[in-house]
Design a protein around this motif. Structure first.
Motif, PDB file in Angstrom:
ATOM      1  N   PRO A  84      -4.132  -0.039 -14.332  1.00  0.00           N
ATOM      2  CA  PRO A  84      -4.219  -0.267 -12.899  1.00  0.00           C
ATOM      3  C   PRO A  84      -4.844  -1.550 -12.572  1.00  0.00           C
ATOM      4  N   ALA A  85      -6.010  -1.889 -13.192  1.00  0.00           N
ATOM      5  CA  ALA A  85      -6.781  -3.143 -12.961  1.00  0.00           C
ATOM      6  C   ALA A  85      -5.886  -4.424 -13.430  1.00  0.00           C
ATOM      7  N   ALA A  86      -5.372  -4.145 -14.481  1.00  0.00           N
ATOM      8  CA  ALA A  86      -4.380  -5.357 -14.946  1.00  0.00           C
ATOM      9  C   ALA A  86      -3.185  -5.465 -14.086  1.00  0.00           C
ATOM     10  N   ILE A  87      -2.500  -4.585 -13.541  1.00  0.00           N
ATOM     11  CA  ILE A  87      -1.600  -4.643 -12.617  1.00  0.00           C
ATOM     12  C   ILE A  87      -2.010  -5.268 -11.292  1.00  0.00           C
ATOM     13  N   GLU A  88      -3.107  -5.049 -10.688  1.00  0.00           N
ATOM     14  CA  GLU A  88      -3.642  -5.392  -9.366  1.00  0.00           C
ATOM     15  C   GLU A  88      -3.999  -7.036  -9.796  1.00  0.00           C
ATOM     16  N   CYS A  89      -4.558  -7.373 -10.831  1.00  0.00           N
ATOM     17  CA  CYS A  89      -5.002  -8.926 -11.104  1.00  0.00           C
ATOM     18  C   CYS A  89      -3.608  -9.675 -11.357  1.00  0.00           C
ATOM     19  N   VAL A  90      -2.525  -9.177 -11.809  1.00  0.00           N
ATOM     20  CA  VAL A  90      -1.353  -9.816 -12.159  1.00  0.00           C
ATOM     21  C   VAL A  90      -0.892  -9.981 -10.874  1.00  0.00           C
ATOM     22  N   LEU A  91      -0.802  -9.057  -9.830  1.00  0.00           N
ATOM     23  CA  LEU A  91      -0.044  -9.148  -8.653  1.00  0.00           C
ATOM     24  C   LEU A  91      -0.766  -9.971  -7.564  1.00  0.00           C
ATOM     25  N   LEU A  92      -1.954  -9.757  -7.641  1.00  0.00           N
ATOM     26  CA  LEU A  92      -2.937 -10.817  -7.037  1.00  0.00           C
ATOM     27  C   LEU A  92      -2.692 -12.251  -7.234  1.00  0.00           C
ATOM     28  N   ALA A  93      -2.564 -12.322  -8.491  1.00  0.00           N
ATOM     29  CA  ALA A  93      -2.362 -13.813  -9.139  1.00  0.00           C
ATOM     30  C   ALA A  93      -1.128 -14.217  -8.684  1.00  0.00           C
ATOM     31  N   ALA A  94       0.091 -13.228  -8.670  1.00  0.00           N
ATOM     32  CA  ALA A  94       1.318 -13.740  -8.384  1.00  0.00           C
ATOM     33  C   ALA A  94       1.567 -13.892  -6.861  1.00  0.00           C
ATOM     34  N   LEU A  95       0.907 -13.289  -6.015  1.00  0.00           N
ATOM     35  CA  LEU A  95       0.702 -13.577  -4.489  1.00  0.00           C
ATOM     36  C   LEU A  95       0.212 -14.782  -4.123  1.00  0.00           C
ATOM     37  N   ALA A  96      -0.809 -15.068  -5.114  1.00  0.00           N
ATOM     38  CA  ALA A  96      -1.706 -16.418  -4.616  1.00  0.00           C
ATOM     39  C   ALA A  96      -1.346 -17.376  -5.298  1.00  0.00           C
ATOM     40  N   GLN A  97      -0.195 -17.345  -6.100  1.00  0.00           N
ATOM     41  CA  GLN A  97       0.477 -18.438  -7.050  1.00  0.00           C
ATOM     42  C   GLN A  97      -0.752 -19.041  -7.644  1.00  0.00           C
ATOM     43  N   GLU A  98      -1.276 -18.237  -8.674  1.00  0.00           N
ATOM     44  CA  GLU A  98      -2.348 -18.750  -9.445  1.00  0.00           C
ATOM     45  C   GLU A  98      -1.998 -18.116 -10.877  1.00  0.00           C
ATOM     46  N   LYS A 145       9.179  -5.015  -0.573  1.00  0.00           N
ATOM     47  CA  LYS A 145       9.470  -5.445  -2.039  1.00  0.00           C
ATOM     48  C   LYS A 145       8.085  -5.253  -2.982  1.00  0.00           C
ATOM     49  N   PHE A 146       6.979  -6.014  -2.564  1.00  0.00           N
ATOM     50  CA  PHE A 146       5.741  -5.942  -2.995  1.00  0.00           C
ATOM     51  C   PHE A 146       5.389  -4.353  -3.403  1.00  0.00           C
ATOM     52  N   THR A 147       5.607  -3.711  -2.403  1.00  0.00           N
ATOM     53  CA  THR A 147       5.079  -2.142  -2.737  1.00  0.00           C
ATOM     54  C   THR A 147       5.750  -1.486  -3.712  1.00  0.00           C
ATOM     55  N   GLN A 148       7.038  -1.711  -3.831  1.00  0.00           N
ATOM     56  CA  GLN A 148       8.116  -1.182  -4.747  1.00  0.00           C
ATOM     57  C   GLN A 148       7.783  -1.553  -6.113  1.00  0.00           C
ATOM     58  N   ILE A 149       7.411  -3.072  -6.216  1.00  0.00           N
ATOM     59  CA  ILE A 149       7.221  -3.486  -7.493  1.00  0.00           C
ATOM     60  C   ILE A 149       5.825  -3.050  -7.918  1.00  0.00           C
ATOM     61  N   ARG A 150       4.903  -2.737  -7.111  1.00  0.00           N
ATOM     62  CA  ARG A 150       3.454  -2.239  -7.411  1.00  0.00           C
ATOM     63  C   ARG A 150       3.703  -0.834  -7.845  1.00  0.00           C
ATOM     64  N   ALA A 151       4.492   0.059  -7.058  1.00  0.00           N
ATOM     65  CA  ALA A 151       4.606   1.345  -7.600  1.00  0.00           C
ATOM     66  C   ALA A 151       5.510   1.326  -8.912  1.00  0.00           C
TER      67      ALA A 151
END
Length: 79
Positions: free
Chosen positions: A25-39, A9-15
């Motif tokens: 791409p940098a903003a996407i990586e940061c937002v996804l990382l924050a979501a995964l870390a619950q930050e 699911k994460f890979t699908q959302i990222r793609a």
């Protein structure tokens, strides 16, 4: 939900986000990382660069994963 299902699911959302926001791409990586870390995440930039739209798109994508993310009025729950 199994780890493999979460990873898929994460890979699908990222793609999906990377294909929509080609120049962010940098903003996407940061937002996804924050979501995964619950930050929290703070996106800075001039008006009209898609900051709110990116976050709304992410919320729409994960809302089906029982994350408790509130949906903005008028937004559907499908990616």
């Amino acid at each position: 939900m199994s780890n493999d299902a979460i990873r898929q699911k994460f890979t699908q959302i990222r793609a999906s986000l990377l294909s929509t926001y080609v120049e962010r791409p940098a903003a996407i990586e940061c937002v996804l990382l924050a979501a995964l870390a619950q930050e929290h995440v703070l996106l800075l930039g001039p008006p009209g660069t898609g900051k709110s739209h990116l976050v709304t798109s992410l919320t729409r994508c994960v809302s089906g994963c029982d994350t408790g993310c509130p949906l903005p009025r008028g937004v559907s729950a499908s990616c």
